[in-house]
Design a protein around this motif. Structure first.
Motif, mmCIF file in Angstrom:
data_model
loop_
_atom_site.group_PDB
_atom_site.id
_atom_site.type_symbol
_atom_site.label_atom_id
_atom_site.label_comp_id
_atom_site.label_asym_id
_atom_site.label_seq_id
_atom_site.Cartn_x
_atom_site.Cartn_y
_atom_site.Cartn_z
ATOM 1 N N LEU A 1 0.834 -1.203 0.000
ATOM 2 C CA LEU A 1 0.000 0.000 0.000
ATOM 3 C C LEU A 1 0.871 1.256 0.000
ATOM 4 O O LEU A 1 0.625 2.204 -0.759
ATOM 5 C CB LEU A 1 -0.936 -0.015 1.225
ATOM 6 N N GLN A 2 1.895 1.248 0.830
ATOM 7 C CA GLN A 2 2.790 2.426 0.897
ATOM 8 C C GLN A 2 3.471 2.672 -0.451
ATOM 9 O O GLN A 2 3.622 3.809 -0.891
ATOM 10 C CB GLN A 2 3.843 2.221 1.991
ATOM 11 N N ILE A 3 3.880 1.596 -1.111
ATOM 12 C CA ILE A 3 4.523 1.755 -2.431
ATOM 13 C C ILE A 3 3.521 2.301 -3.443
ATOM 14 O O ILE A 3 3.812 3.245 -4.186
ATOM 15 C CB ILE A 3 5.117 0.409 -2.899
ATOM 16 N N LEU A 4 2.298 1.760 -3.434
ATOM 17 C CA LEU A 4 1.298 2.218 -4.416
ATOM 18 C C LEU A 4 0.914 3.674 -4.173
ATOM 19 O O LEU A 4 0.710 4.435 -5.128
ATOM 20 C CB LEU A 4 0.059 1.317 -4.375
ATOM 21 N N VAL A 5 0.835 4.082 -2.914
ATOM 22 C CA VAL A 5 0.506 5.482 -2.597
ATOM 23 C C VAL A 5 1.609 6.394 -3.134
ATOM 24 O O VAL A 5 1.344 7.435 -3.736
ATOM 25 C CB VAL A 5 0.323 5.655 -1.066
ATOM 26 N N GLU A 6 2.852 5.986 -2.961
ATOM 27 C CA GLU A 6 3.970 6.800 -3.460
ATOM 28 C C GLU A 6 3.948 6.873 -4.989
ATOM 29 O O GLU A 6 4.122 7.952 -5.570
ATOM 30 C CB GLU A 6 5.290 6.188 -2.959
ATOM 31 N N LEU A 7 3.709 5.740 -5.631
ATOM 32 C CA LEU A 7 3.685 5.720 -7.110
ATOM 33 C C LEU A 7 2.538 6.572 -7.659
ATOM 34 O O LEU A 7 2.659 7.171 -8.731
ATOM 35 C CB LEU A 7 3.555 4.284 -7.624
ATOM 36 N N ALA A 8 1.440 6.634 -6.898
ATOM 37 C CA ALA A 8 0.259 7.379 -7.364
ATOM 38 C C ALA A 8 0.499 8.889 -7.399
ATOM 39 O O ALA A 8 -0.298 9.632 -7.971
ATOM 40 C CB ALA A 8 -0.933 7.064 -6.468
#
Ligand code: SF4
Length: 197
Positions: A56-63
């Protein structure tokens, strides 16, 4: 079971500087750690432990970025759970490119593009999975080094020769080797020429 987590060195938005997708915008997800220990490594800062991040943390950053293409690089990404990371990103709609030294055979079948850059050791299986084999060319590189990967066994695979540090003598050697092996292609580190990360 605890959520999956990866040790991340950095995430940044830039332009791919090398190989087939040179010039293409991409978000770089650099995983921490590599045990290969190449003297010439230009990402030694990624040997530090990095920051643990869950999916989730990675996807939030990528978003945070407008670009859906993600280049998973390192360090050496296959020293962590790379297949699960690819699945997470693909499920979120990303186009996933992998940059690996190919020493660890792992499942990269869900990735959209795989670049294997062989160093001291490489898995034959990973070479078969590569869209691009990227060979770094320095003063010690010989035609026999090129011929280990040329012609590529697999029709989909292209061999790129990349001069170490964009040095003029290494560029000259690449050109000489490419003329001797005309299916090979030149890759220069564009990001270093234009002074961006
Ligand atoms: S394999 Fe790549 S990341 Fe690892 S030490 Fe060598 S150049 Fe650096």
């Amino acid at each position: 079971m605890p959520p999956l987590s990866w040790n991340v060195s950095e995430i940044f938005y830039s332009v791919q500087g090398e190989g087939r997708h040179s010039g293409m915008p991409a978000v770089f997800l650099r995983l921490a750690g590599c045990t290969m220990g190449c003297d010439f490594c230009d990402t030694k800062y990624a040997f530090a432990p990095g920051i643990p991040m869950n999916s989730l943390q990675i996807l939030v950053e990528l978003a945070k970025y407008p670009c859906k293409t993600v280049v998973i690089t390192g360090g050496e990404p296959a020293e962590q759970d790379l297949p699960s990371l690819i699945s997470v990103l693909k499920s979120a709609g990303h186009t996933v490119h992998i940059e690996t030294n190919g020493a660890h055979d792992c499942d990269v079948s869900k990735a959209d593009f795989v670049c294997v850059s062989p160093k001291k050791t490489v898995s034959e299986n990973m070479l078969k999975k590569a869209d691009v084999i990227k060979l770094l060319v320095g003063p010690q590189t010989t035609p026999q080094d090129v011929e280990k990967y040329y012609p590529c066994e697999n029709e989909k695979t292209t061999l790129y020769l990349q001069p170490l540090d964009n040095l003029q003598e290494n560029i000259a050697k690449c050109l000489q080797l490419i003329k001797q092996h005309p299916s090979a292609r030149l890759s220069v580190q564009l990001h270093k020429l234009i002074h961006v990360k």
